[in-house]
Scaffold this motif. Structure first.
Motif, mmCIF file in Angstrom:
data_model
loop_
_atom_site.group_PDB
_atom_site.id
_atom_site.type_symbol
_atom_site.label_atom_id
_atom_site.label_comp_id
_atom_site.label_asym_id
_atom_site.label_seq_id
_atom_site.Cartn_x
_atom_site.Cartn_y
_atom_site.Cartn_z
ATOM 1 N N VAL A 198 0.834 -1.195 0.000
ATOM 2 C CA VAL A 198 0.000 0.000 0.000
ATOM 3 C C VAL A 198 0.873 1.251 0.000
ATOM 4 O O VAL A 198 1.749 1.395 0.857
ATOM 5 C CB VAL A 198 -0.917 0.034 1.251
ATOM 6 N N SER A 199 0.608 2.129 -0.947
ATOM 7 C CA SER A 199 1.247 3.445 -0.964
ATOM 8 C C SER A 199 0.273 4.425 -0.327
ATOM 9 O O SER A 199 -0.890 4.508 -0.727
ATOM 10 C CB SER A 199 1.561 3.867 -2.398
ATOM 11 N N VAL A 200 0.757 5.163 0.665
ATOM 12 C CA VAL A 200 -0.075 6.127 1.373
ATOM 13 C C VAL A 200 0.354 7.520 0.925
ATOM 14 O O VAL A 200 1.468 7.961 1.252
ATOM 15 C CB VAL A 200 0.066 5.985 2.899
ATOM 16 N N ASN A 201 -0.494 8.167 0.144
ATOM 17 C CA ASN A 201 -0.197 9.498 -0.391
ATOM 18 C C ASN A 201 1.142 9.558 -1.114
ATOM 19 O O ASN A 201 1.802 10.596 -1.128
ATOM 20 C CB ASN A 201 -0.252 10.556 0.718
ATOM 21 N N GLU A 202 1.568 8.424 -1.667
ATOM 22 C CA GLU A 202 2.842 8.321 -2.393
ATOM 23 C C GLU A 202 4.038 8.744 -1.527
ATOM 24 O O GLU A 202 5.099 9.046 -2.049
ATOM 25 C CB GLU A 202 2.800 9.136 -3.692
ATOM 26 N N GLN A 203 3.862 8.721 -0.196
ATOM 27 C CA GLN A 203 4.935 9.132 0.711
ATOM 28 C C GLN A 203 5.315 8.032 1.694
ATOM 29 O O GLN A 203 6.471 7.918 2.069
ATOM 30 C CB GLN A 203 4.537 10.383 1.484
ATOM 31 N N SER A 204 4.346 7.272 2.153
ATOM 32 C CA SER A 204 4.587 6.195 3.111
ATOM 33 C C SER A 204 4.244 4.871 2.448
ATOM 34 O O SER A 204 3.399 4.818 1.548
ATOM 35 C CB SER A 204 3.709 6.365 4.359
ATOM 36 N N TRP A 205 4.880 3.805 2.903
ATOM 37 C CA TRP A 205 4.653 2.477 2.326
ATOM 38 C C TRP A 205 4.313 1.491 3.429
ATOM 39 O O TRP A 205 5.021 1.398 4.429
ATOM 40 C CB TRP A 205 5.891 2.023 1.558
ATOM 41 N N TRP A 206 3.210 0.781 3.237
ATOM 42 C CA TRP A 206 2.757 -0.225 4.178
ATOM 43 C C TRP A 206 2.606 -1.554 3.454
ATOM 44 O O TRP A 206 2.337 -1.605 2.263
ATOM 45 C CB TRP A 206 1.392 0.125 4.765
#
Length: 97
Positions: free
Chosen positions: A47-55
């Motif tokens: 999962v990319s979160v706002n293209e800033q964080s990765w889960w």
């Protein structure tokens, strides 16, 4: 190194919606894998979160576990490690395990 994170209210539902293919603001499923176990199925998603964080999110039965990664490369590696634990299928390709 990944960190298991506490999700804010409604975040788990948003992740599950994104994993099911529903448009979800701020979340993008970069990769996804599935496995079938008896009468149930499990899901794994990068999962990319706002293209800033990765889960990396893993749903097993009704339980959702999410690991936060410090960067995109580490998140892809984490996804590969989990997908290699057996029986996972990604985009029609059976993964090792």
């Amino acid at each position: 190194m990944a960190t298991v994170i506490q999700l804010g209210q409604g975040t788990a539902a948003r992740i599950r919606a994104a994993m099911l293919g529903h448009p979800t603001e701020g979340l993008r499923i970069a990769r996804q894998a599935y496995r079938i176990r008896e009468a149930d199925s499990d899901e794994l998603a990068l999962v990319s979160v706002n293209e800033q964080s990765w889960w990396v999110a893993q749903r097993v039965s009704d339980r959702l576990t999410v690991w936060a990664h410090p960067g995109e490369d580490e998140a892809h590696e984490g996804f590969e490690r989990l997908a290699g634990t057996g029986g996972w299928r990604e985009a029609g390709v059976e993964l090792a395990g």
